[in-house]
Design a protein around this motif. Structure first.
Motif, mmCIF file in Angstrom:
data_model
loop_
_atom_site.group_PDB
_atom_site.id
_atom_site.type_symbol
_atom_site.label_atom_id
_atom_site.label_comp_id
_atom_site.label_asym_id
_atom_site.label_seq_id
_atom_site.Cartn_x
_atom_site.Cartn_y
_atom_site.Cartn_z
ATOM 1 N N ASN A 73 0.816 -1.214 0.000
ATOM 2 C CA ASN A 73 0.000 0.000 0.000
ATOM 3 C C ASN A 73 0.853 1.269 0.000
ATOM 4 O O ASN A 73 0.422 2.303 -0.515
ATOM 5 C CB ASN A 73 -0.943 -0.001 1.198
ATOM 6 C CG ASN A 73 -2.069 -1.011 1.062
ATOM 7 O OD1 ASN A 73 -2.377 -1.467 -0.038
ATOM 8 N ND2 ASN A 73 -2.688 -1.361 2.179
ATOM 9 N N ALA A 74 2.044 1.202 0.573
ATOM 10 C CA ALA A 74 2.932 2.358 0.571
ATOM 11 C C ALA A 74 3.395 2.716 -0.830
ATOM 12 O O ALA A 74 3.720 3.869 -1.109
ATOM 13 C CB ALA A 74 4.133 2.112 1.482
ATOM 14 N N LYS A 75 3.440 1.724 -1.720
ATOM 15 C CA LYS A 75 3.852 1.944 -3.100
ATOM 16 C C LYS A 75 2.694 1.954 -4.081
ATOM 17 O O LYS A 75 2.915 2.090 -5.288
ATOM 18 C CB LYS A 75 4.859 0.874 -3.524
ATOM 19 C CG LYS A 75 6.177 0.923 -2.775
ATOM 20 C CD LYS A 75 7.135 -0.128 -3.301
ATOM 21 C CE LYS A 75 8.478 -0.045 -2.609
ATOM 22 N NZ LYS A 75 9.431 -1.068 -3.108
ATOM 23 N N ASN A 76 1.464 1.794 -3.580
ATOM 24 C CA ASN A 76 0.280 1.723 -4.443
ATOM 25 C C ASN A 76 0.461 0.687 -5.554
ATOM 26 O O ASN A 76 0.124 0.926 -6.717
ATOM 27 C CB ASN A 76 -0.041 3.090 -5.050
ATOM 28 C CG ASN A 76 -0.624 4.061 -4.040
ATOM 29 O OD1 ASN A 76 -0.777 3.755 -2.865
ATOM 30 N ND2 ASN A 76 -0.948 5.260 -4.501
ATOM 31 N N THR A 77 0.980 -0.469 -5.174
ATOM 32 C CA THR A 77 1.335 -1.487 -6.152
ATOM 33 C C THR A 77 0.844 -2.853 -5.708
ATOM 34 O O THR A 77 0.946 -3.210 -4.528
ATOM 35 C CB THR A 77 2.854 -1.526 -6.373
ATOM 36 O OG1 THR A 77 3.298 -0.246 -6.843
ATOM 37 C CG2 THR A 77 3.232 -2.574 -7.408
ATOM 38 N N VAL A 78 0.319 -3.613 -6.660
ATOM 39 C CA VAL A 78 -0.055 -5.000 -6.441
ATOM 40 C C VAL A 78 0.828 -5.869 -7.327
ATOM 41 O O VAL A 78 1.181 -5.475 -8.449
ATOM 42 C CB VAL A 78 -1.557 -5.237 -6.717
ATOM 43 C CG1 VAL A 78 -1.913 -4.953 -8.170
ATOM 44 C CG2 VAL A 78 -1.969 -6.644 -6.311
ATOM 45 N N TYR A 79 1.193 -7.044 -6.824
ATOM 46 C CA TYR A 79 2.101 -7.944 -7.518
ATOM 47 C C TYR A 79 1.445 -9.290 -7.749
ATOM 48 O O TYR A 79 0.548 -9.706 -7.025
ATOM 49 C CB TYR A 79 3.377 -8.169 -6.702
ATOM 50 C CG TYR A 79 4.105 -6.910 -6.322
ATOM 51 C CD1 TYR A 79 5.020 -6.323 -7.190
ATOM 52 C CD2 TYR A 79 3.883 -6.300 -5.090
ATOM 53 C CE1 TYR A 79 5.697 -5.168 -6.843
ATOM 54 C CE2 TYR A 79 4.553 -5.143 -4.730
ATOM 55 C CZ TYR A 79 5.459 -4.580 -5.608
ATOM 56 O OH TYR A 79 6.131 -3.432 -5.262
ATOM 57 N N LEU A 80 1.922 -9.985 -8.750
ATOM 58 C CA LEU A 80 1.558 -11.374 -8.971
ATOM 59 C C LEU A 80 2.830 -12.160 -9.243
ATOM 60 O O LEU A 80 3.431 -12.017 -10.313
ATOM 61 C CB LEU A 80 0.580 -11.528 -10.138
ATOM 62 C CG LEU A 80 0.043 -12.941 -10.356
ATOM 63 C CD1 LEU A 80 -0.876 -13.348 -9.210
ATOM 64 C CD2 LEU A 80 -0.685 -13.051 -11.693
ATOM 65 N N GLN A 81 3.244 -12.947 -8.271
ATOM 66 C CA GLN A 81 4.390 -13.826 -8.437
ATOM 67 C C GLN A 81 3.904 -15.123 -9.062
ATOM 68 O O GLN A 81 3.043 -15.799 -8.499
ATOM 69 C CB GLN A 81 5.058 -14.106 -7.096
ATOM 70 C CG GLN A 81 6.253 -15.045 -7.168
ATOM 71 C CD GLN A 81 7.420 -14.447 -7.921
ATOM 72 O OE1 GLN A 81 7.787 -13.311 -7.668
ATOM 73 N NE2 GLN A 81 7.980 -15.205 -8.849
ATOM 74 N N MET A 82 4.446 -15.470 -10.210
ATOM 75 C CA MET A 82 4.021 -16.641 -10.959
ATOM 76 C C MET A 82 5.183 -17.617 -11.045
ATOM 77 O O MET A 82 6.209 -17.314 -11.661
ATOM 78 C CB MET A 82 3.541 -16.255 -12.359
ATOM 79 C CG MET A 82 2.445 -15.207 -12.359
ATOM 80 S SD MET A 82 1.783 -14.887 -14.015
ATOM 81 C CE MET A 82 3.233 -14.162 -14.784
ATOM 82 N N ASN A 83 5.023 -18.774 -10.429
ATOM 83 C CA ASN A 83 6.032 -19.820 -10.440
ATOM 84 C C ASN A 83 5.506 -21.051 -11.163
ATOM 85 O O ASN A 83 4.303 -21.211 -11.343
ATOM 86 C CB ASN A 83 6.433 -20.194 -9.009
ATOM 87 C CG ASN A 83 7.060 -19.061 -8.247
ATOM 88 O OD1 ASN A 83 7.758 -18.224 -8.810
ATOM 89 N ND2 ASN A 83 6.827 -19.033 -6.931
ATOM 90 N N SER A 84 6.418 -21.921 -11.544
ATOM 91 C CA SER A 84 6.061 -23.172 -12.223
ATOM 92 C C SER A 84 5.107 -22.923 -13.379
ATOM 93 O O SER A 84 4.079 -23.590 -13.525
ATOM 94 C CB SER A 84 5.453 -24.161 -11.221
ATOM 95 O OG SER A 84 6.347 -24.440 -10.168
#
Length: 120
Positions: A73-84
């Motif tokens: 929330n401090a960076k106003n960013t959402v991530y999606l880590q995609m493995n395999s």
């Protein structure tokens, strides 16, 4: 004014990993449920993962155990880590911001998408 900008897509071999990022501006980021959706050619856009303002997550069965959604929330960013990664993960991935305002007004924003291609 409102912008959701995805990054991190690309070409990767099966079994590899990618991390997608979505930077939001013009919204009070912390109160929105954020999500990742994807769309392959000839198919409907489908839910991949969501994360609420309180941190609760939800995943499509097809990615559960392989993908992880998170937010800063401090960076106003959402991530999606995609493995395999698998070839069937190939799609354009879209970032979404969602909330329901007073009187039931639905507020929903989309990014432009980032291409993920997984080769066999």
């Amino acid at each position: 004014q409102v912008q959701l900008v995805e990054s991190g897509g690309g070409l990767v071999q099966a079994g590899g990993s990618l991390r997608l990022s979505c930077a939001a501006s013009g919204i009070i980021f912390r109160i929105y449920t954020m999500g990742w959706y994807r769309q392959a050619p000839g198919k409907q856009r489908e839910l991949v993962a969501t994360i609420t303002s309180g941190g609760s997550t939800n995943y499509a069965d097809s990615v559960k155990g392989r993908f992880t959604i998170s937010r800063d929330n401090a960076k106003n960013t959402v991530y999606l880590q995609m493995n395999s990664l698998k070839p069937e993960d190939t799609a354009v991935y879209y970032c979404n911001a969602d909330r329901t305002a007073p009187f039931g007004n639905q507020i929903n924003y989309w990014g432009q998408g980032t291409q993920v291609t997984v080769s066999s």
